[in-house]
Write an enzyme that holds these catalytic residues in place. Structure first.
Site, PDB file in Angstrom:
ATOM      1  N   HIS A 312       0.850  -1.184   0.000  1.00 63.83           N
ATOM      2  CA  HIS A 312       0.000   0.000   0.000  1.00 63.83           C
ATOM      3  C   HIS A 312       0.887   1.236   0.000  1.00 63.83           C
ATOM      4  CE1 HIS A 312      -3.232   2.754   1.030  1.00 63.83           C
ATOM      5  NE2 HIS A 312      -4.047   1.789   0.671  1.00 63.83           N
ATOM      6  N   ASP A 369      -8.059  -5.105  -0.012  1.00 62.27           N
ATOM      7  CA  ASP A 369      -8.608  -5.914  -1.099  1.00 62.27           C
ATOM      8  C   ASP A 369      -8.185  -7.377  -1.049  1.00 62.27           C
ATOM      9  OD1 ASP A 369     -10.127  -3.979  -2.336  1.00 62.27           O
ATOM     10  OD2 ASP A 369      -8.402  -3.131  -3.368  1.00 62.27           O
TER      11      ASP A 369
HETATM   12  N1  CMC Z   1       3.992  -7.577  -5.024  1.00 63.77           N
HETATM   13  C1  CMC Z   1       5.341  -7.601  -5.194  1.00 63.77           C
HETATM   14  N2  CMC Z   1       6.133  -6.521  -4.980  1.00 63.77           N
HETATM   15  C2  CMC Z   1       5.544  -5.392  -4.603  1.00 63.77           C
HETATM   16  C3  CMC Z   1       4.147  -5.298  -4.402  1.00 63.77           C
HETATM   17  C4  CMC Z   1       3.368  -6.455  -4.626  1.00 63.77           C
HETATM   18  N3  CMC Z   1       2.041  -6.417  -4.442  1.00 63.77           N
HETATM   19  N4  CMC Z   1       3.827  -4.041  -4.018  1.00 63.77           N
HETATM   20  C5  CMC Z   1       4.977  -3.362  -3.982  1.00 63.77           C
HETATM   21  N5  CMC Z   1       6.012  -4.164  -4.337  1.00 63.77           N
HETATM   22  C6  CMC Z   1       7.447  -3.798  -4.357  1.00 63.77           C
HETATM   23  C7  CMC Z   1       7.775  -2.966  -5.599  1.00 63.77           C
HETATM   24  O1  CMC Z   1       8.173  -3.792  -6.684  1.00 63.77           O
HETATM   25  C8  CMC Z   1       8.872  -2.093  -5.074  1.00 63.77           C
HETATM   26  O2  CMC Z   1      10.056  -2.864  -5.014  1.00 63.77           O
HETATM   27  P1  CMC Z   1      11.510  -2.176  -5.242  1.00 63.77           P
HETATM   28  O3  CMC Z   1      11.680  -1.224  -4.097  1.00 63.77           O
HETATM   29  O4  CMC Z   1      12.462  -3.304  -5.252  1.00 63.77           O
HETATM   30  O5  CMC Z   1      11.408  -1.474  -6.572  1.00 63.77           O
HETATM   31  C9  CMC Z   1       8.465  -1.807  -3.618  1.00 63.77           C
HETATM   32  O6  CMC Z   1       7.673  -2.933  -3.239  1.00 63.77           O
HETATM   33  C10 CMC Z   1       7.651  -0.521  -3.439  1.00 63.77           C
HETATM   34  O7  CMC Z   1       6.519  -0.587  -4.320  1.00 63.77           O
HETATM   35  P2  CMC Z   1       5.960   0.645  -5.155  1.00 63.77           P
HETATM   36  O8  CMC Z   1       5.205   0.116  -6.328  1.00 63.77           O
HETATM   37  O9  CMC Z   1       7.056   1.626  -5.421  1.00 63.77           O
HETATM   38  O10 CMC Z   1       4.980   1.273  -4.084  1.00 63.77           O
HETATM   39  P3  CMC Z   1       3.784   2.247  -4.384  1.00 63.77           P
HETATM   40  O11 CMC Z   1       3.503   2.940  -3.105  1.00 63.77           O
HETATM   41  O12 CMC Z   1       4.055   3.086  -5.591  1.00 63.77           O
HETATM   42  O13 CMC Z   1       2.579   1.247  -4.778  1.00 63.77           O
HETATM   43  C11 CMC Z   1       0.756  -0.235  -4.595  1.00 63.77           C
HETATM   44  C12 CMC Z   1       1.594   0.830  -3.891  1.00 63.77           C
HETATM   45  C13 CMC Z   1      -0.516  -0.488  -3.788  1.00 63.77           C
HETATM   46  C14 CMC Z   1       0.323   0.298  -5.977  1.00 63.77           C
HETATM   47  C15 CMC Z   1       1.585  -1.541  -4.750  1.00 63.77           C
HETATM   48  O14 CMC Z   1       1.930  -2.028  -3.487  1.00 63.77           O
HETATM   49  C16 CMC Z   1       0.855  -2.610  -5.556  1.00 63.77           C
HETATM   50  O15 CMC Z   1       0.933  -2.614  -6.785  1.00 63.77           O
HETATM   51  N6  CMC Z   1       0.111  -3.544  -4.860  1.00 63.77           N
HETATM   52  C17 CMC Z   1      -0.693  -4.516  -5.557  1.00 63.77           C
HETATM   53  C18 CMC Z   1      -2.004  -3.875  -5.997  1.00 63.77           C
HETATM   54  C19 CMC Z   1      -2.953  -3.681  -4.857  1.00 63.77           C
HETATM   55  O16 CMC Z   1      -3.183  -4.554  -4.042  1.00 63.77           O
HETATM   56  N7  CMC Z   1      -3.589  -2.482  -4.809  1.00 63.77           N
HETATM   57  C20 CMC Z   1      -4.627  -2.174  -3.830  1.00 63.77           C
HETATM   58  C21 CMC Z   1      -4.238  -1.107  -2.877  1.00 63.77           C
HETATM   59  S1  CMC Z   1      -5.405  -0.990  -1.501  1.00 63.77           S
HETATM   60  C22 CMC Z   1      -6.903  -0.503  -2.210  1.00 63.77           C
HETATM   61  C23 CMC Z   1      -6.920   0.946  -2.459  1.00 63.77           C
HETATM   62  O17 CMC Z   1      -6.493   1.393  -3.528  1.00 63.77           O
HETATM   63  O18 CMC Z   1      -7.387   1.705  -1.578  1.00 63.77           O
END
Ligand code: CMC
Length: 433
Positions: A312, A369
């Site tokens: 998240h 989720d």
């Molecule tokens: N699986 C594997 N690796 C992950 C995941 C995941 N679900 N989420 C983050 N990472 C890794 C990412 O690859 C990155 O690694 P590195 O530092 O080596 O590059 C690190 O963790 C940080 O991730 P980020 O994408 O830079 O973080 P963000 O804050 O931009 O993204 C997120 C947050 C929610 C988009 C992401 O965690 C994600 O894609 N999760 C899966 C989708 C999901 O479940 N979304 C629902 C969110 S809750 C409902 C709502 O929207 O309110």
């Protein structure tokens, strides 16, 4: 005098105000940065940027705290009714009995959709994604309910009454559209319900009522739905809510702003994650249930697979909503007598992730989720409708933020950029290219 933050630039020092929120979070006020220093900040994804002051929802991602207007999410999910929470978010206080009764009566008075909108609905292909249909129909509502411009400077009683009417209209019409989108997919008649029976109960009845069958209320379903809607009702400046605020900041109508919010929610990194999680769990099940194989894929930087429902932007600890939903998923499956192997797959993935340095070092925990889709599935809601259910819950949050933004007279949202394109060059006629 309040605290200042000093920035040294071109050998000179500049002071900026340090702002404190009511829960002691700190922010540097950079609103004069460009006019005073000809500088802007660069913050892709707004990871460190506060876009507004807001009194609606407090979230501490490090501690795993979520509160609506000061009330903890645990307290509300356990004790409140979704419509009470909607009132709380939008108007700032829990409603009195009279206020709640008036709200229900006003919603019921507006529980009507123009017949021509049905024609638009049935003209969508059956295969169209429900989120696209819901966003379009919400936008189409404007044609049948034109909004006048609300004065941002005069906050008169008339303006408040007008805004209240708009809000009530949306709270009345969106659940009908949600039910109809679901019923249309299933080839069922497009009927109305009765909100005086209870807001959530009416939504479930409008969705699940079958022709020539007496509808029997199922408390397990209504209570689970009530909880899920409350848990999704607001989450401060997330992607869809920021969209609603930014669209509304141009003085676009409430319905247009919420329609944009629905589109923003659709993506699988935001609300669309609930659909993506279920599809992922089903795929793991159909592949033989080897969770370790998928864990490796999630960690592999050359593989686009991510563990959906994990991680998240703001929670670097357990998402408090996920904790509640996990318990609810167990209860609902038990009460409905359902044994779904994907619940065990989800629990294995969670256990493995919480013991894996890739996930622990990045502070990736299950989010709201991760378990919600298991409940929706148990309630017989098709996978493609999951994000629509999230949208239904989020409507009060979007309204609350739109109203706050308009009442605070927030300026139009218009970020700057760091331009990285070509420098000035002369046009080349086609024959010379
Ligand atoms: N699986 C594997 N690796 C992950 C995941 C995941 N679900 N989420 C983050 N990472 C890794 C990412 O690859 C990155 O690694 P590195 O530092 O080596 O590059 C690190 O963790 C940080 O991730 P980020 O994408 O830079 O973080 P963000 O804050 O931009 O993204 C997120 C947050 C929610 C988009 C992401 O965690 C994600 O894609 N999760 C899966 C989708 C999901 O479940 N979304 C629902 C969110 S809750 C409902 C709502 O929207 O309110």
């Amino acid at each position: 005098m309040g605290k200042k933050v000093t920035l040294k630039y071109n050998e000179k020092e500049y002071n900026f105000d340090l702002l404190k929120g009511s829960e002691d979070e700190n922010a540097i006020d950079v609103s004069k940065l460009r006019s005073d220093l000809n500088l802007i900040t660069l913050d892709p994804g707004f990871k460190n940027t506060g876009s507004c002051k807001s009194a609606i929802t407090f979230l501490d991602g490090e501690k795993g705290i979520l509160r609506y207007r000061g009330y903890s999410i645990e307290d509300l999910a356990k004790n409140a009714d979704f419509l009470e929470v909607a009132f709380l978010l939008i108007f700032g206080e829990l409603p009195t009995k009279n206020q709640l009764n008036k709200l229900i009566a006003d919603i019921q008075d507006n529980a009507i959709i123009d017949e021509d909108l049905k024609k638009i609905l049935v003209s969508f292909p059956r295969s169209a994604h429900p989120m696209g249909i819901l966003s379009s129909l919400t936008s189409a509502l404007i044609a049948f309910n034109p909004e006048k411009k609300i004065s941002l400077t005069k906050k008169t009683g008339d303006e408040h009454a007008y805004m209240y009417n708009l809000i009530v209209k949306l709270l009345a019409k969106i659940p009908i559209l949600v039910a109809w989108v679901y019923r249309r997919r299933n080839g069922l008649s497009l009927d109305y319900g009765d909100y005086t029976q209870g807001y959530v109960e009416n939504v479930t009845k409008m969705m699940f009522q079958r022709p020539n069958q007496k509808y029997i209320k199922n408390d397990v379903i209504v209570n689970a739905m009530n909880k899920l809607l409350i848990l999704h009702a607001d989450h401060e400046q997330n992607c869809s809510t920021s969209t609603v605020r930014i669209v509304g900041s141009s003085e676009a109508s409430l319905f247009a702003s919420v329609s944009a919010g629905i589109s923003a929610l659709w993506g699988r990194l935001h609300g669309g994650a609930n659909q993506a999680v279920l599809e992922m769990l089903e795929a793991i099940k159909n592949d033989g249930g080897d969770t370790k194989k998928f864990m490796e894929k999630a960690k592999d930087k050359n593989d686009s697979f991510r563990l959906m429902g994990f991680g998240h932007r703001v929670y670097k600890n357990f998402d408090p909503r996920a904790k509640i939903i996990k318990v609810t998923a167990h209860e609902v499956l038990k009460d409905l007598g359902i044994k779904d192997p994907i619940l065990n797959i989800a629990k294995s993935l969670e256990k493995e992730a919480l013991n894996d340095p890739y996930f622990t070092s990045r502070k990736l925990y299950p989010n709201v989720d991760f378990y919600s889709g298991i409940i929706y599935k148990a309630l017989n809601i098709p996978t493609e409708m999951f994000t629509v259910m999230f949208a239904l819950g989020r409507v009060p949050g979007w309204i609350a933020h739109w109203r706050e933004m308009r009442m605070n007279n927030d300026p139009i949202g218009r970020p700057r950029q760091v331009y990285t394109g070509s420098k000035k060059r002369d046009f080349l006629p086609l024959k010379n290219r």
